[in-house]
Design a protein around this motif. Structure first.
Motif, mmCIF file in Angstrom:
data_model
loop_
_atom_site.group_PDB
_atom_site.id
_atom_site.type_symbol
_atom_site.label_atom_id
_atom_site.label_comp_id
_atom_site.label_asym_id
_atom_site.label_seq_id
_atom_site.Cartn_x
_atom_site.Cartn_y
_atom_site.Cartn_z
ATOM 1 N N ARG A 68 0.799 -1.190 0.098
ATOM 2 C CA ARG A 68 0.051 0.016 -0.037
ATOM 3 C C ARG A 68 0.957 1.217 0.105
ATOM 4 O O ARG A 68 1.703 1.252 0.627
ATOM 5 C CB ARG A 68 -0.799 0.014 1.226
ATOM 6 N N PRO A 69 0.509 2.343 -0.647
ATOM 7 C CA PRO A 69 1.274 3.528 -0.863
ATOM 8 C C PRO A 69 1.709 4.229 0.854
ATOM 9 O O PRO A 69 0.599 4.299 1.421
ATOM 10 C CB PRO A 69 0.289 4.530 -1.523
ATOM 11 N N GLY A 70 2.811 4.337 0.851
ATOM 12 C CA GLY A 70 3.119 4.977 2.189
ATOM 13 C C GLY A 70 3.160 4.174 3.377
ATOM 14 O O GLY A 70 3.741 4.443 4.531
ATOM 15 N N LEU A 71 3.104 2.822 3.091
ATOM 16 C CA LEU A 71 2.966 1.955 4.253
ATOM 17 C C LEU A 71 4.319 1.613 4.521
ATOM 18 O O LEU A 71 5.287 1.005 3.517
ATOM 19 C CB LEU A 71 2.105 0.504 4.018
ATOM 20 N N ARG A 72 4.782 1.707 5.861
ATOM 21 C CA ARG A 72 6.239 1.395 6.368
ATOM 22 C C ARG A 72 6.295 0.961 7.626
ATOM 23 O O ARG A 72 6.205 1.707 8.689
ATOM 24 C CB ARG A 72 6.983 2.953 6.291
ATOM 25 N N PRO A 73 6.312 -0.579 7.812
ATOM 26 C CA PRO A 73 6.437 -1.059 8.998
ATOM 27 C C PRO A 73 7.489 -0.746 9.854
ATOM 28 O O PRO A 73 8.520 -0.549 9.376
ATOM 29 C CB PRO A 73 6.178 -2.366 8.716
ATOM 30 N N THR A 74 7.200 -0.551 11.175
ATOM 31 C CA THR A 74 8.491 -0.317 12.097
ATOM 32 C C THR A 74 9.363 -1.407 12.092
ATOM 33 O O THR A 74 8.854 -2.398 12.264
ATOM 34 C CB THR A 74 7.900 -0.119 13.569
ATOM 35 N N PRO A 75 10.684 -1.006 11.687
ATOM 36 C CA PRO A 75 11.573 -2.102 11.717
ATOM 37 C C PRO A 75 11.672 -2.920 13.104
ATOM 38 O O PRO A 75 11.503 -2.311 14.141
ATOM 39 C CB PRO A 75 13.051 -1.204 11.385
ATOM 40 N N ASP A 76 12.170 -4.179 12.838
ATOM 41 C CA ASP A 76 12.210 -5.028 13.950
ATOM 42 C C ASP A 76 13.172 -4.632 15.030
ATOM 43 O O ASP A 76 12.763 -4.555 16.177
ATOM 44 C CB ASP A 76 12.974 -6.369 13.556
ATOM 45 N N ARG A 77 14.226 -4.042 14.815
ATOM 46 C CA ARG A 77 15.358 -3.519 15.706
ATOM 47 C C ARG A 77 14.824 -2.421 16.635
ATOM 48 O O ARG A 77 14.683 -2.175 17.726
ATOM 49 C CB ARG A 77 16.598 -3.084 15.141
ATOM 50 N N VAL A 78 13.886 -1.611 15.838
ATOM 51 C CA VAL A 78 13.139 -0.390 16.515
ATOM 52 C C VAL A 78 12.202 -1.031 17.445
ATOM 53 O O VAL A 78 12.041 -0.456 18.651
ATOM 54 C CB VAL A 78 12.629 0.628 15.302
ATOM 55 N N ARG A 79 11.127 -1.563 16.858
ATOM 56 C CA ARG A 79 10.251 -2.287 17.806
ATOM 57 C C ARG A 79 10.806 -2.963 19.252
ATOM 58 O O ARG A 79 10.474 -2.744 20.086
ATOM 59 C CB ARG A 79 9.495 -3.405 16.989
ATOM 60 N N GLU A 80 11.909 -3.813 18.879
ATOM 61 C CA GLU A 80 12.557 -4.579 19.910
ATOM 62 C C GLU A 80 13.185 -3.257 21.018
ATOM 63 O O GLU A 80 12.889 -3.788 22.204
ATOM 64 C CB GLU A 80 13.805 -5.426 19.543
ATOM 65 N N THR A 81 13.549 -2.435 20.515
ATOM 66 C CA THR A 81 14.175 -1.467 21.502
ATOM 67 C C THR A 81 13.324 -0.587 22.303
ATOM 68 O O THR A 81 13.162 -0.161 23.519
ATOM 69 C CB THR A 81 15.286 -0.307 20.660
ATOM 70 N N LEU A 82 12.138 -0.391 21.381
ATOM 71 C CA LEU A 82 10.913 0.340 22.096
ATOM 72 C C LEU A 82 10.514 -0.633 23.346
ATOM 73 O O LEU A 82 10.353 0.034 24.623
ATOM 74 C CB LEU A 82 9.918 0.679 21.130
ATOM 75 N N PHE A 83 10.070 -1.655 23.110
ATOM 76 C CA PHE A 83 9.455 -2.225 23.992
ATOM 77 C C PHE A 83 10.690 -2.691 25.290
ATOM 78 O O PHE A 83 9.854 -3.099 26.499
ATOM 79 C CB PHE A 83 8.721 -3.546 23.719
#
Length: 233
Positions: A68-83
């Motif tokens: 989909r246009p503009g869809l940009r899933p949060t990278p694995d590394r970023v999600r892991e760091t966030l939580f």
């Protein structure tokens, strides 16, 4: 006929020699291209078909990524760091994923025990995908809503959420400031707002956006991940 059975100075020998020379000088037929086999054991990269939940009860669950246009899933590394920043255990937390997209952020929160997760998305195709994911996981604490992300944030009762997840489309810069302001109103004192943006936000910008304070920051490629906190009363 073998070379040893003929004499090369005879007509037959000359014809044999000419044929053998021509065959030797002809280019070899091109070998068919062989596509190398893909390496096993590696998940598809973000935006290429699927991503995976990093932790909690649904760890390693695959999530489809629609083209989909503009869809940009949060990278694995970023999600892991966030939580990791949030302490992993979100038992009892009330959360809102205002621009849910693939649902990766909201489902990570639910997977870690959040009491309620509202995932809001405007794109009808993505909403349908989120609803199917909810059913497949039997995610009783997750609710999927279709609508404008900013409007959803503004409808939340003040100081009723523990975590707001903001990952607006990067090309809609006009959304960021009002979305942060609405999120600041929605979270409880001491609550968190996660912001994913194409550039870092400084203290002056955050003060304008409802007085949120920078708790943690990470840059990963073109993504700036901010964990913001609402000051205690």
């Amino acid at each position: 006929m073998s070379r040893n059975s003929i004499k090369l100075h005879t007509p037959a020998g000359k014809r044999w020699l000419e044929k053998a020379t021509a065959e030797a000088q002809a280019p070899a037929a091109a070998a068919p291209a062989v596509r190398p086999a893909p390496k096993a054991g590696k998940p598809a990269p973000a935006g290429a078909g699927e991503i995976r939940i990093i932790g909690g009860q649904w760890r390693r669950t695959r999530l489809p990524v629609a083209q989909r246009p503009g869809l940009r899933p949060t990278p694995d590394r970023v999600r892991e760091t966030l939580f990791n920043w949030l302490g992993q255990d979100l038992t009892g937390w009330r959360c809102l994923d205002a621009f849910a997209g693939t649902g990766a952020l909201g489902l990570e929160a639910a997977s870690r025990g959040a009491a309620s997760v509202l995932m809001n998305e405007q794109d009808a195709t993505l909403v349908l995908q989120l609803q199917r994911l909810r059913e497949r996981l039997d995610a009783q604490t997750v609710r999927v809503l279709r609508g404008d992300g900013l409007a959803c944030l503004r409808q939340v009762a003040p100081a009723t959420l523990d975590l707001v997840l903001l990952d607006p489309p990067f090309d809609l810069q006009e959304l960021f400031l009002p979305a942060l302001g609405a999120a600041a109103q929605a979270v409880v004192p001491g609550g968190y707002v996660y912001l994913e943006a194409p550039q870092a936000w400084d203290a002056a910008q955050l003060a304008e956006a409802g007085g949120l304070e920078l708790f943690r920051h990470l840059k990963a490629g073109a993504v700036h991940a901010h964990l913001l906190r609402k000051p205690q009363d």
